[in-house]
Design a protein around this motif. Structure first.
Motif, mmCIF file in Angstrom:
data_model
loop_
_atom_site.group_PDB
_atom_site.id
_atom_site.type_symbol
_atom_site.label_atom_id
_atom_site.label_comp_id
_atom_site.label_asym_id
_atom_site.label_seq_id
_atom_site.Cartn_x
_atom_site.Cartn_y
_atom_site.Cartn_z
ATOM 1 N N VAL A 37 0.837 -1.203 0.000
ATOM 2 C CA VAL A 37 0.000 0.000 0.000
ATOM 3 C C VAL A 37 0.875 1.258 0.000
ATOM 4 O O VAL A 37 0.593 2.228 -0.712
ATOM 5 C CB VAL A 37 -0.953 -0.003 1.211
ATOM 6 C CG1 VAL A 37 -1.684 1.322 1.328
ATOM 7 C CG2 VAL A 37 -1.959 -1.143 1.087
ATOM 8 N N LEU A 38 1.954 1.244 0.791
ATOM 9 C CA LEU A 38 2.852 2.395 0.847
ATOM 10 C C LEU A 38 3.499 2.642 -0.519
ATOM 11 O O LEU A 38 3.592 3.788 -0.974
ATOM 12 C CB LEU A 38 3.927 2.165 1.904
ATOM 13 C CG LEU A 38 3.473 2.190 3.365
ATOM 14 C CD1 LEU A 38 4.635 1.858 4.292
ATOM 15 C CD2 LEU A 38 2.879 3.553 3.724
ATOM 16 N N GLY A 39 3.950 1.570 -1.158
ATOM 17 C CA GLY A 39 4.558 1.707 -2.479
ATOM 18 C C GLY A 39 3.573 2.244 -3.498
ATOM 19 O O GLY A 39 3.902 3.119 -4.303
ATOM 20 N N ALA A 40 2.339 1.724 -3.466
ATOM 21 C CA ALA A 40 1.313 2.171 -4.406
ATOM 22 C C ALA A 40 0.952 3.633 -4.162
ATOM 23 O O ALA A 40 0.830 4.421 -5.116
ATOM 24 C CB ALA A 40 0.075 1.289 -4.270
ATOM 25 N N ALA A 41 0.795 4.004 -2.886
ATOM 26 C CA ALA A 41 0.455 5.385 -2.553
ATOM 27 C C ALA A 41 1.569 6.344 -2.973
ATOM 28 O O ALA A 41 1.311 7.417 -3.529
ATOM 29 C CB ALA A 41 0.184 5.510 -1.054
ATOM 30 N N LEU A 42 2.819 5.957 -2.715
ATOM 31 C CA LEU A 42 3.956 6.797 -3.106
ATOM 32 C C LEU A 42 4.021 6.962 -4.617
ATOM 33 O O LEU A 42 4.253 8.067 -5.126
ATOM 34 C CB LEU A 42 5.257 6.173 -2.590
ATOM 35 C CG LEU A 42 6.552 6.945 -2.890
ATOM 36 C CD1 LEU A 42 6.538 8.294 -2.170
ATOM 37 C CD2 LEU A 42 7.774 6.134 -2.459
ATOM 38 N N GLY A 43 3.805 5.861 -5.338
ATOM 39 C CA GLY A 43 3.848 5.918 -6.794
ATOM 40 C C GLY A 43 2.793 6.836 -7.368
ATOM 41 O O GLY A 43 3.060 7.613 -8.293
ATOM 42 N N VAL A 44 1.579 6.780 -6.820
ATOM 43 C CA VAL A 44 0.478 7.606 -7.310
ATOM 44 C C VAL A 44 0.691 9.071 -6.938
ATOM 45 O O VAL A 44 0.505 9.978 -7.776
ATOM 46 C CB VAL A 44 -0.872 7.101 -6.758
ATOM 47 C CG1 VAL A 44 -1.993 8.086 -7.094
ATOM 48 C CG2 VAL A 44 -1.196 5.722 -7.325
ATOM 49 N N MET A 45 1.082 9.341 -5.689
ATOM 50 C CA MET A 45 1.240 10.726 -5.235
ATOM 51 C C MET A 45 2.418 11.420 -5.904
ATOM 52 O O MET A 45 2.352 12.604 -6.243
ATOM 53 C CB MET A 45 1.396 10.755 -3.715
ATOM 54 C CG MET A 45 0.134 10.419 -2.939
ATOM 55 S SD MET A 45 0.314 10.695 -1.151
ATOM 56 C CE MET A 45 1.639 9.540 -0.747
ATOM 57 N N MET A 46 3.528 10.686 -6.089
ATOM 58 C CA MET A 46 4.738 11.273 -6.658
ATOM 59 C C MET A 46 4.796 11.159 -8.177
ATOM 60 O O MET A 46 5.723 11.663 -8.798
ATOM 61 C CB MET A 46 5.973 10.597 -6.049
ATOM 62 C CG MET A 46 6.065 10.685 -4.532
ATOM 63 S SD MET A 46 6.242 12.380 -3.937
ATOM 64 C CE MET A 46 7.887 12.773 -4.543
ATOM 65 N N HIS A 47 3.805 10.489 -8.748
ATOM 66 C CA HIS A 47 3.761 10.272 -10.200
ATOM 67 C C HIS A 47 5.085 9.696 -10.699
ATOM 68 O O HIS A 47 5.676 10.176 -11.676
ATOM 69 C CB HIS A 47 3.450 11.582 -10.938
ATOM 70 C CG HIS A 47 2.152 12.196 -10.550
ATOM 71 N ND1 HIS A 47 0.933 11.722 -10.998
ATOM 72 C CD2 HIS A 47 1.874 13.247 -9.730
ATOM 73 C CE1 HIS A 47 -0.037 12.455 -10.492
ATOM 74 N NE2 HIS A 47 0.494 13.379 -9.708
ATOM 75 N N ILE A 48 5.554 8.663 -9.994
ATOM 76 C CA ILE A 48 6.838 8.050 -10.337
ATOM 77 C C ILE A 48 6.755 7.397 -11.708
ATOM 78 O O ILE A 48 5.904 6.524 -11.941
ATOM 79 C CB ILE A 48 7.237 7.016 -9.273
ATOM 80 C CG1 ILE A 48 7.460 7.714 -7.929
ATOM 81 C CG2 ILE A 48 8.501 6.259 -9.684
ATOM 82 C CD1 ILE A 48 7.781 6.776 -6.780
ATOM 83 N N PRO A 49 7.617 7.804 -12.633
ATOM 84 C CA PRO A 49 7.586 7.198 -13.977
ATOM 85 C C PRO A 49 8.158 5.788 -13.955
ATOM 86 O O PRO A 49 9.201 5.540 -13.353
ATOM 87 C CB PRO A 49 8.455 8.141 -14.804
ATOM 88 C CG PRO A 49 9.415 8.726 -13.805
ATOM 89 C CD PRO A 49 8.645 8.844 -12.517
ATOM 90 N N LEU A 50 7.464 4.883 -14.596
ATOM 91 C CA LEU A 50 7.928 3.500 -14.665
ATOM 92 C C LEU A 50 8.098 3.105 -16.128
ATOM 93 O O LEU A 50 7.299 3.516 -16.977
ATOM 94 C CB LEU A 50 6.926 2.558 -13.980
ATOM 95 C CG LEU A 50 6.730 2.762 -12.478
ATOM 96 C CD1 LEU A 50 5.586 1.884 -11.976
ATOM 97 C CD2 LEU A 50 8.001 2.441 -11.713
#
Length: 226
Positions: A37-50
């Motif tokens: 959940v933390l990883g998913a939340a961080l990815g969505v909030m920070m718009h981390i490019p993958l």
């Protein structure tokens, strides 16, 4: 009489061991959801490019299998637990594109909760069946593994062809295969085929993760942009 007593004591001890492995597996599985959940939340909030596309898929598989190798190599120590939690954090990050796309719908939050509820229901039903059923599911292993190989090959091919119909077929097959894998993996613990709770947790986590992502993908096809 002593032989009977020894047999009873051995059987009782074995049953206790299997119960402890199952209990520890469920606890660690629940714990592994936190970094996810933390990883998913961080990815969505920070718009981390993958990375996406074929190279992105190959990179993901390489990193994922590197983690899996490390977890299995250290499954008898605390390092294995740390690697497992690190792996689940990474898997949470990998949810970023799917979650961003889903949250773009007006009912995106509802779709995510539906996928979560559906995944929980599937896990509960399959784990219960594996626990109470007298049927032996151990012979499913090789067929399920073959099914996973077909899914991986089909998924990589669809990166190029982008066929919606094939995408739906892949998702439905994935949900069916990994639901069956829950039966297999839980019964492996109950029957003593899997005695390490870290390995057992990894297997069940992958089952749950794949069911959730594919179920959310299917639900997202009915999302509303209004």
């Amino acid at each position: 009489m002593s032989n009977l007593q020894n047999t009873y004591e051995w059987g009782h001890s074995s049953a206790v061991t299997r119960h402890n492995v199952l209990r520890n597996t469920y606890w660690l599985l629940a714990l592994s959801m936190i970094p996810t959940v933390l990883g998913a939340a961080l990815g969505v909030m920070m718009h981390i490019p993958l990375p996406r596309g074929f190279l992105g898929a190959i990179l993901f598989l390489g990193v994922a299998y590197g983690f899996i190798w490390g977890i299995e190599k250290n499954k008898n120590s605390g390092v294995g637990v740390a690697l497992l939690l690190g792996f689940t954090f990474m898997m949470g990050l990998m949810l970023t594109p799917l979650l961003q796309r889903t949250l773009g719908f007006s009912n995106g939050g509802q779709l995510i909760m539906m996928a979560f509820g559906g995944t929980s229901a599937v896990f509960g039903v399959m784990a219960t069946v594996a626990t109470v059923s007298k049927r032996d599911f151990s012979n499913m292993g090789k067929w399920l593994f073959a099914g996973v190989l077909v899914l991986i090959a089909a998924s990589l091919l669809n990166v190029f062809f982008q066929m919606p119909a094939l995408y739906i077929v892949i998702s439905v097959m994935a949900i069916a295969i990994f639901s069956a894998y829950i039966l297999y993996d839980v019964q492996q613990i109950i029957n003593g085929g899997e005695t390490n709770y870290i390995s057992a947790t990894l297997a069940l986590y992958l089952d749950v993760y794949n069911i959730f992502t594919n179920l959310l993908s299917l639900l997202g096809m009915g999302g509303s942009r209004d």
